[in-house]
Design an enzyme around this catalytic site. Structure first.
Site, PDB file in Angstrom:
ATOM      1  N   LYS A  71     -29.645   4.275  10.968  1.00 15.58           N
ATOM      2  CA  LYS A  71     -29.348   3.317  11.939  1.00 15.58           C
ATOM      3  C   LYS A  71     -28.052   2.321  12.231  1.00 15.58           C
ATOM      4  CE  LYS A  71     -32.613   1.712  15.405  1.00 15.58           C
ATOM      5  NZ  LYS A  71     -33.452   0.617  16.161  1.00 15.58           N
TER       6      LYS A  71
HETATM    7  C1  E4P Z   1     -34.955   0.879  19.299  1.00 15.10           C
HETATM    8  O1  E4P Z   1     -33.890   2.170  18.349  1.00 15.10           O
HETATM    9  C2  E4P Z   1     -34.951  -0.486  19.008  1.00 15.10           C
HETATM   10  O2  E4P Z   1     -35.234  -0.968  17.688  1.00 15.10           O
HETATM   11  C3  E4P Z   1     -35.679  -1.664  19.856  1.00 15.10           C
HETATM   12  O3  E4P Z   1     -36.115   0.497  21.090  1.00 15.10           O
HETATM   13  C4  E4P Z   1     -35.194  -2.802  21.126  1.00 15.10           C
HETATM   14  O4  E4P Z   1     -36.074  -2.781  22.173  1.00 15.10           O
HETATM   15  P1  E4P Z   1     -35.848  -3.824  22.527  1.00 15.10           P
HETATM   16  O5  E4P Z   1     -34.738  -4.281  23.411  1.00 15.10           O
HETATM   17  O6  E4P Z   1     -37.071  -4.199  23.424  1.00 15.10           O
HETATM   18  O7  E4P Z   1     -35.634  -5.150  22.028  1.00 15.10           O
END
Ligand code: E4P
Length: 217
Positions: free
Chosen positions: A83
């Site tokens: 990522k």
């Molecule tokens: C995506 O890969 C992120 O880990 C996640 O969906 C972020 O979500 P949040 O805005 O609830 O922290």
């Protein structure tokens, strides 16, 4: 549509994986911090719990260090998906990793133009954050629709991974648009199965069944 769990909680992941409905996992540095566990250890453990991709995020901000971190992450398990943040260095790293056959997830996407760049960089997944856009008064789902249109216009193979999902309403809207994946907190995945009338109907069936005095086994 694929469902990923957005968590680093191994107990939750194991529980959801046992349903056969879990297609992958996404983590981020905040979720790792919340788990209180060692990053590499917990990610490796998660990779053993699911067959699908497990996103593990680099924390470097420059291309050279991102590539070194990616090498460490890739070595953890075959189902690692690296990522990367949606920055120019992240995109450069995405392009290089894609050329090496590594799965990538370009994260922190908040605009259609950013998503276009992620696709041009060959990302396996792009992660638009719908909840965080809604939080600042934008329409997160409008972004998903725009990305779907753009990717279809040019036949980009990058999958739209709807992230920052807060409720089943987001999941339904993403499915209507034709997003490829939704990653969501375990509680939201469980909420998808629930309905007040299902619970009420089941209670009534079981009460009537008890009156018959019968058993199946
Ligand atoms: C995506 O890969 C992120 O880990 C996640 O969906 C972020 O979500 P949040 O805005 O609830 O922290």
């Amino acid at each position: 549509m694929k469902f990923f769990a957005d968590t680093a909680d191994v107990a939750d992941i194991a529980d959801l994986a046992a349903t056969g409905l879990l297609d992958g996992v996404t983590t981020n540095p905040s979720l790792i911090a919340k788990s209180g566990r060692n990053f590499l250890e917990v990610v490796k453990e998660i990779c053993g719990l699911v067959d699908g991709p497990v996103s593990a995020e680099v924390v470097a901000t420059d291309h050279a260090t991102m590539m070194k971190e990616a090498a460490v992450l890739r070595a953890l398990a075959p189902n690692i998906c690296v990522k990367l943040p949606l920055t120019l260095d992240g995109l450069k790293s995405c392009k290089a990793l894609t050329a090496e056959g590594v799965k990538t997830n370009v994260t922190l996407c908040f605009s259609a133009n950013q998503a276009l760049l992620a696709a041009k960089a060959g990302a396996t997944y792009v992660s638009p954050f719908v909840g965080r856009l809604d939080d600042i008064g934008h329409d997160g789902m409008e972004l998903i629709q725009d990305i779907r249109t753009i990717y279809d216009n040019y036949d980009f193979q990058t999958e739209i991974l709807v992230a920052s999902v807060r409720s089943p309403v987001h999941v339904l809207a993403a499915a209507r648009i034709g997003a490829d994946v939704a990653t969501m907190p375990p509680a939201v995945i469980r909420q998808l199965a629930g309905h007040a009338l299902t619970e009420k109907g089941l209670a009534a069936f079981l009460a009537d069944w008890a009156k018959t005095g019968q058993s199946i086994l």
